[in-house]
Design an enzyme around this catalytic site. Sequence first.
Site, PDB file in Angstrom:
ATOM      1  N   HIS A 162       1.240   9.998   8.554  1.00  0.00           N
ATOM      2  CA  HIS A 162       1.810  11.335   8.354  1.00  0.00           C
ATOM      3  C   HIS A 162       0.708  12.382   8.217  1.00  0.00           C
ATOM      4  CE1 HIS A 162       4.927   8.577   6.470  1.00  0.00           C
ATOM      5  NE2 HIS A 162       5.652   9.202   7.361  1.00  0.00           N
ATOM      6  N   VAL A 213      -1.435   5.288  13.665  1.00  0.00           N
ATOM      7  CA  VAL A 213      -2.590   5.112  12.771  1.00  0.00           C
ATOM      8  C   VAL A 213      -2.482   3.725  12.133  1.00  0.00           C
ATOM      9  CG1 VAL A 213      -3.782   5.979  10.724  1.00  0.00           C
ATOM     10  CG2 VAL A 213      -2.737   7.587  12.341  1.00  0.00           C
ATOM     11  N   SER A 235       5.716   3.355   5.779  1.00  0.00           N
ATOM     12  CA  SER A 235       6.129   3.475   4.377  1.00  0.00           C
ATOM     13  C   SER A 235       6.715   2.171   3.880  1.00  0.00           C
ATOM     14  CB  SER A 235       7.157   4.603   4.226  1.00  0.00           C
ATOM     15  OG  SER A 235       6.629   5.815   4.725  1.00  0.00           O
TER      16      SER A 235
END
Lengths: 301, 301
Positions: free
Chosen positions: A48, A187, A197
């Site tokens: 993010h 990433v 998450s």
Amino acid sequence: MTATLTSAPAIVRTIAELRRRVSEYRTQAGPGAKVGLVPTMGFLHEGHASLMRRSAADNGLTVLSIFVNPLQFGPNEDFERYPRDEARDLAVAAEAGAQLVFLPEVKEMYPTPPSTKMTVSGITEMLCGASRPGHFDGVGVVVTKLFNIVQPDRAYFGLKDAQQVAVVARIVSDLNQPVEIVPCPIVRESDGLALSSRNVYLKPEEREQALVLSQTLRQVPAWIREGAAPGELKSRMAAAIARMPLAEIDYVEVLTYPELQAPSDAAPLRDLKMNLLAAVAVKFGQTRLIDNVLLNPTEVI
Amino acid sequence: MTATLTSAPAIVRTIAELRRRVSEYRTQAGPGAKVGLVPTMGFLHEGHASLMRRSAADNGLTVLSIFVNPLQFGPNEDFERYPRDEARDLAVAAEAGAQLVFLPEVKEMYPTPPSTKMTVSGITEMLCGASRPGHFDGVGVVVTKLFNIVQPDRAYFGLKDAQQVAVVARIVSDLNQPVEIVPCPIVRESDGLALSSRNVYLKPEEREQALVLSQTLRQVPAWIREGAAPGELKSRMAAAIARMPLAEIDYVEVLTYPELQAPSDAAPLRDLKMNLLAAVAVKFGQTRLIDNVLLNPTEVI
């Protein structure tokens, strides 16, 4: 250790206040004003942060939205237990350069149950759409709402959810939504695990075995060079993943991108002149992980 | 005879050019710039002109769109034979104060068959939605596209299509579309016939008998004052219309507005503290006409 100078972003919880702030920015910044939106469900990680940094580089104002959208969770999925950490999210947002954080309650986004439903056909029946029926309908509604609320010039999405990027781009194109979709690279942790998450759910042994996903995807270019057709490529990927005893495969798929069509199995993939997505979804214990590689077969030779 | 000074509106056939022109206006006009959109299917009459005049009074720029949207026509409906008259439409637009006329080809609006579908539930199953399945899905997509292309501050719709106004308002609300929907009153011929592009289809005898629609609707307030419950009101309306031998009733309906819910049949309508829509759809020969009256029962006493 470098001290980074950051200013705390403004937290906005209502649609009216968000619109007022964005409009204020546009008035002050004049005709060259550019607004970037990074829509997230919070519990932010470096993936993010990379989207926010990219937006901050491209735009004068970066809006981060954090909203765990009930509409995109199935009845047996993890909406209630989806991880949340507002304080940490705000620190990540500040460091990554977001100036506005939109943090609406469910009641603010859905004051009444919505009567309007959006469905995207042709690219939602496979991959995550197959195992999560209605998921992309919910994504379509919330992303459209966020676009209409923020009215950004650009919106940033991570390619880890490659199908989501394709679906959102299709909605934008079909409905002429005035926003540019900017897909950004996956990433990874230094050992290859794609950031998610949901990684916090993984027990140590599951996390160890989950490395097989990125390891397998890294071999895809070589297998294509060797002349694998789609069926053979999928078999090799599935076999590599299945070596891990805790891995329970949901799907292993190879599709053109962003059309998400199955390429002909009659020819080696290295002859395909379209972008190709090799994607996997695998459960480790209770945690379903996804990962993928997007490549142009003519460039892996 | 008064000579009206009008300047010919600019005709725009592509989305890119339309966006460029609107953006140019906004830049020139500054922060107070307001854009009004009047979406139509062309073959303009005084009803459309009234929408444009209202928009021209409210906004610095009025955009008229003329697009016969194939998506909102059923397979056995009149898409191919829907009346078209571009030259006359442009004269009406000029006289009514539209500065931009957006006249896209089907290929410009739908370069590929759209994968994104919108459905509105709860208020599309009755009235015209019942006899025209899929109609409002098509309306939802095209209106959303036009909003996203023009990005107007306000959009003007005639209340002759009262259900369409309710559906569009619901989509705008559900999806937070940044536009104000302005409903405008029905415009009628001097003898009461509601204006419609489809009136040109009527043979002289059909047109004569079609006056029963407005005549019947004009009696609705009196019938409510006399204490009619919904069932009785509908019976009286249907009986009045059925006196015309060429009238073939599609529906006669009495619903709250804009919720489009059936009010309780246990109480007289004059006690209802909600807006009420009395609406009819009736075929005369091959031509299906709709008309309605929207009222607040507590104000007809």
